[in-house]
Design a protein around this motif. Structure first.
Motif, mmCIF file in Angstrom:
data_model
loop_
_atom_site.group_PDB
_atom_site.id
_atom_site.type_symbol
_atom_site.label_atom_id
_atom_site.label_comp_id
_atom_site.label_asym_id
_atom_site.label_seq_id
_atom_site.Cartn_x
_atom_site.Cartn_y
_atom_site.Cartn_z
ATOM 1 N N LYS A 340 -9.847 -11.972 3.205
ATOM 2 C CA LYS A 340 -9.576 -13.211 3.300
ATOM 3 C C LYS A 340 -8.434 -13.563 4.421
ATOM 4 O O LYS A 340 -8.136 -14.638 4.719
ATOM 5 C CB LYS A 340 -8.784 -14.053 1.908
ATOM 6 N N LYS A 341 -8.053 -12.425 4.880
ATOM 7 C CA LYS A 341 -7.018 -12.361 5.949
ATOM 8 C C LYS A 341 -7.398 -12.941 7.502
ATOM 9 O O LYS A 341 -6.577 -13.179 8.327
ATOM 10 C CB LYS A 341 -6.254 -11.023 6.035
ATOM 11 N N GLY A 342 -8.772 -12.821 7.737
ATOM 12 C CA GLY A 342 -9.308 -13.425 8.949
ATOM 13 C C GLY A 342 -9.615 -12.303 9.788
ATOM 14 O O GLY A 342 -9.296 -10.870 9.431
ATOM 15 N N GLU A 343 -10.212 -12.367 10.929
ATOM 16 C CA GLU A 343 -10.741 -11.219 11.632
ATOM 17 C C GLU A 343 -9.887 -10.452 12.052
ATOM 18 O O GLU A 343 -10.208 -9.201 12.137
ATOM 19 C CB GLU A 343 -11.651 -11.953 12.600
ATOM 20 N N LEU A 344 -8.894 -10.946 12.801
ATOM 21 C CA LEU A 344 -7.944 -10.142 13.628
ATOM 22 C C LEU A 344 -7.283 -8.989 12.778
ATOM 23 O O LEU A 344 -7.115 -7.888 12.832
ATOM 24 C CB LEU A 344 -6.785 -10.965 14.194
ATOM 25 N N ALA A 345 -6.782 -9.436 11.415
ATOM 26 C CA ALA A 345 -6.209 -8.836 10.411
ATOM 27 C C ALA A 345 -6.936 -7.793 9.860
ATOM 28 O O ALA A 345 -6.796 -6.535 9.826
ATOM 29 C CB ALA A 345 -5.360 -9.460 9.385
ATOM 30 N N MET A 346 -8.259 -8.188 9.753
ATOM 31 C CA MET A 346 -9.288 -7.312 9.166
ATOM 32 C C MET A 346 -9.570 -6.098 10.347
ATOM 33 O O MET A 346 -9.674 -5.004 9.790
ATOM 34 C CB MET A 346 -10.552 -7.778 8.816
ATOM 35 N N PHE A 347 -9.494 -6.534 11.503
ATOM 36 C CA PHE A 347 -9.834 -5.496 12.652
ATOM 37 C C PHE A 347 -8.531 -4.338 12.694
ATOM 38 O O PHE A 347 -8.801 -3.302 12.913
ATOM 39 C CB PHE A 347 -10.037 -6.083 14.004
ATOM 40 N N GLU A 348 -7.563 -5.159 12.618
ATOM 41 C CA GLU A 348 -6.236 -4.108 12.606
ATOM 42 C C GLU A 348 -6.396 -3.224 11.220
ATOM 43 O O GLU A 348 -6.212 -2.029 11.622
ATOM 44 C CB GLU A 348 -4.962 -5.210 12.304
ATOM 45 N N VAL A 352 -6.553 1.007 11.902
ATOM 46 C CA VAL A 352 -5.561 1.895 11.228
ATOM 47 C C VAL A 352 -6.409 2.945 10.287
ATOM 48 O O VAL A 352 -6.064 4.049 10.390
ATOM 49 C CB VAL A 352 -4.518 1.093 10.267
ATOM 50 N N GLN A 353 -7.476 2.423 9.446
ATOM 51 C CA GLN A 353 -7.942 3.518 8.799
ATOM 52 C C GLN A 353 -9.014 4.217 9.471
ATOM 53 O O GLN A 353 -8.878 5.523 9.015
ATOM 54 C CB GLN A 353 -9.012 2.718 7.963
ATOM 55 N N VAL A 354 -9.487 4.171 10.368
ATOM 56 C CA VAL A 354 -10.397 4.835 11.220
ATOM 57 C C VAL A 354 -9.522 5.958 12.375
ATOM 58 O O VAL A 354 -9.833 7.171 12.408
ATOM 59 C CB VAL A 354 -11.444 4.164 12.185
ATOM 60 N N THR A 355 -8.381 5.268 12.692
ATOM 61 C CA THR A 355 -7.659 6.134 13.673
ATOM 62 C C THR A 355 -6.302 6.738 13.195
ATOM 63 O O THR A 355 -5.683 7.765 13.748
ATOM 64 C CB THR A 355 -7.160 5.315 15.074
ATOM 65 N N GLY A 356 -5.721 6.063 12.259
ATOM 66 C CA GLY A 356 -4.446 6.447 11.553
ATOM 67 C C GLY A 356 -3.387 5.673 12.480
ATOM 68 O O GLY A 356 -2.213 5.679 12.035
ATOM 69 N N ASP A 357 -3.760 5.205 13.492
ATOM 70 C CA ASP A 357 -2.618 4.448 14.311
ATOM 71 C C ASP A 357 -2.627 3.178 14.146
ATOM 72 O O ASP A 357 -3.691 2.467 14.178
ATOM 73 C CB ASP A 357 -2.847 4.885 15.839
#
Lengths: 379, 379
Positions: A340-348, A352-357
């Motif tokens: 529900k947070k919107g696309e930018l927050a979801m991409f963030e 993080v999940q993929v790169t750890g950073d």
């Protein structure tokens, strides 16, 4: 009496969309070689001859060539049993005409036990094949109230014991799941929820029980109650199994001595784990780089076209896992709040999940601008 | 030498979603009876044993029971040829082991002619089976440039003649379409556009040519170049055919005397034409009202649930035609101008076409009101 016991050929099987027919042909060649060199008196294949009830025509041709080599050229009787993968009517076609040539195709369940008598140096041995049948079929054919595989097999084995009498050495051939048996991922369960299990104890009275269904070689209850296992690996879960056929020597008293004769696969089936660079470097000197491979890449970053890169060195990579990509994600489950947070927050979150950073401010701005552009084009 | 020639069994065939297996079983019973009572020396089935390359399991069981009756009980050799409907690899499985039992399953095309030698009172006769093969298969197996069925068959028959030599009586068995042959609707064309035709002249040198593919009994070129036809009617176009098997008696010189032995169907296949009332009235005294029927109703008005009414009297009406409904319509093609006229005018046209009468003013008003109601609900 020297019996060669094998099972679960699954001719015509595919693995990750690769036909295994040439691998199966090579395994059968080895089995034919063993039959000739070890003076086998009878060959027993304990079910799942084909992988499905309607096998591909090429699998039919391979079996045709194989029975010709064994029955005609080597003149060794061959017993082929229908397993849960086989179509019993198709497999049993013209079985009465074939038996005269020493080819015993056992398709639908018998209503009266049908022993196959084989003469050895120490006299006659009776082979009783029990093709795969679920409890409903046993109820229908025999008119008895059996509700589980356990009860059905106990009933059929009792029929066999009565038919054979107390003195003649007797080998039973069956396709079933013995309680406590070690399963592989390539077997199709006989029923859901464990109701398919049969106690090994029912097989104890026989000189030997030649079993099929489980793909790993093993015995249960006693050494003469035995699965030969499949001649090939049919899943990566079988990586550490040693595939073989089982040579059974029955003495004059009907006592069985067991030998497992290993088979050499055309392609082994194994798992490689490491970073892409390390695997590619190691592969250059790997004499078995055409094995069928499951590759587990530990790299934590995205890699473009990774399958092509791997297959340049390892032509038969069949499955790829990327545990590195998921390593830091302790929350793999989809979080509804996040959606529900919107696309930018979801991409963030995704980044993080993929790169750890986390995203850097510059990266964040680029994504925000891109999303804005997309929204403007949509409206 | 007494040969029973039959073909095109098409076991497992369905007709208008009705399984013909019980009809086929009865026809095979009659054939088995003839084999026994007429002292047949060899039975030849010239292709299309099954209706498709993967037949239903019940069709496999029926063939299994049939070959047991003929080969084991009657001890008469049986030659089964793959036709264009059969799967040659499946049909030919274990054929080398079966031949010892007198069961000759001829699947894929041979690269070298494979005669089957049968001993009769007047000496030995060679039977040369030529399973169905398209020109591409003949090119591939024999490495010869043949581009038509005509060239391919000429080549194969020449191979047979050379293999047999000039003196031994020789019967050829083939599945092909002879030029000038009379077709039925139930045959699947071998190729598109007439390129599947073969001249009967190629078969003239043989003692007898036992052919399959065409479903009506007939000969072409000479009486010994012959189709037995199918044992059952497989389409309404075969209504007037007399289904039979062909008894061929070869004398010591290899000259053929022909007899056609009729078969009685379990259900005949025929067409009834008339008004519903007339047909229902006639049906009450029809001893064959369970025949497989095509019904052509001449009534010119719509009738509610007409199939159920018919099936109360004729349980096996399989197809219904309503020529009466279309009789007055000399313009069956859709008229585009009419489609633009609006719903009421289109309905008027439809009413005239179906009933032959125009709408009465009252009827017209009812339809107009109904259409208005519908439009009001939509908007």
């Amino acid at each position: 009496m020297r019996i060669l016991h094998t099972s679960d050929w699954h001719l015509g099987r595919q693995f990750h969309n690769v036909s295994l027919l040439d691998d199966q042909r090579l395994a059968l060649e080895q089995i034919i070689g063993i039959i000739g060199s070890r003076q086998i008196d009878v060959v027993v294949v304990a079910g799942d001859i084909y992988d499905r009830s309607v096998p591909p025509a090429q699998a039919v041709e391979l079996l045709d060539a194989t029975v010709h080599r064994i029955c005609d050229e080597l003149q060794v009787p061959l017993i082929l049993l229908a397993g849960n993968h086989d179509g019993p009517q198709r497999l049993g076609f013209a079985s009465r005409q074939l038996s005269g040539a020493g080819l015993h195709m056992v398709g639908p369940l018998w209503s009266v036990p049908q022993p196959i008598l084989i003469k050895g140096d120490d006299g006659e041995v009776a082979f009783y094949p029990i093709p795969y049948a679920d409890p409903a079929t046993v109820r229908h054919v025999h008119g008895v109230e059996v509700s589980s595989h356990e009860e059905a097999m106990a009933y059929l084995l009792d029929q066999v014991l009565q038919d054979n009498g107390p003195t003649r050495p007797c080998v039973v051939i069956a396709h079933c799941f013995l309680a406590g048996g070690e399963v592989s991922e390539s077997e199709r369960p006989l029923s859901i929820g464990g109701a398919d299990q049969v106690s090994p104890e029912h097989f104890r009275p026989f000189s030997y029980a030649a079993l099929g269904h489980l793909h790993g070689p093993q015995f249960r209850g006693a050494p003469h109650i035995r699965y030969s296992g499949s001649p090939l690996k049919y899943s990566f879960s079988e990586e550490r199994q040693r595939k073989s056929v089982t040579l059974v020597e029955l003495d004059a008293e009907g006592k069985a001595a067991i030998e497992q004769i290993p088979l050499q696969p055309r392609h082994n089936m194994r798992t490689l784990e490491g970073s892409l660079d390390a695997l590619l470097a190691a592969g250059k000197d790997d004499p078995h780089r055409d094995d069928y491979l499951l590759v587990r890449l530990t790299d934590t970053h995205a890699i473009l076209d990774v399958m092509s890169k791997l297959r340049e060195i390892y032509p038969n990579v069949l499955h790829l896992e990327r545990p590195g990509l998921m390593a830091r994600g302790d929350g793999l489950e989809v979080n509804c709040d996040r959606l529900k947070k919107g696309e930018l927050a979801m991409f963030e979150d995704f980044f993080v999940q993929v790169t750890g950073d986390p995203l850097s401010p510059e990266q964040r701005q680029i994504i925000a601008d891109t999303l804005d552009d997309l929204h403007r084009q949509e409206s």
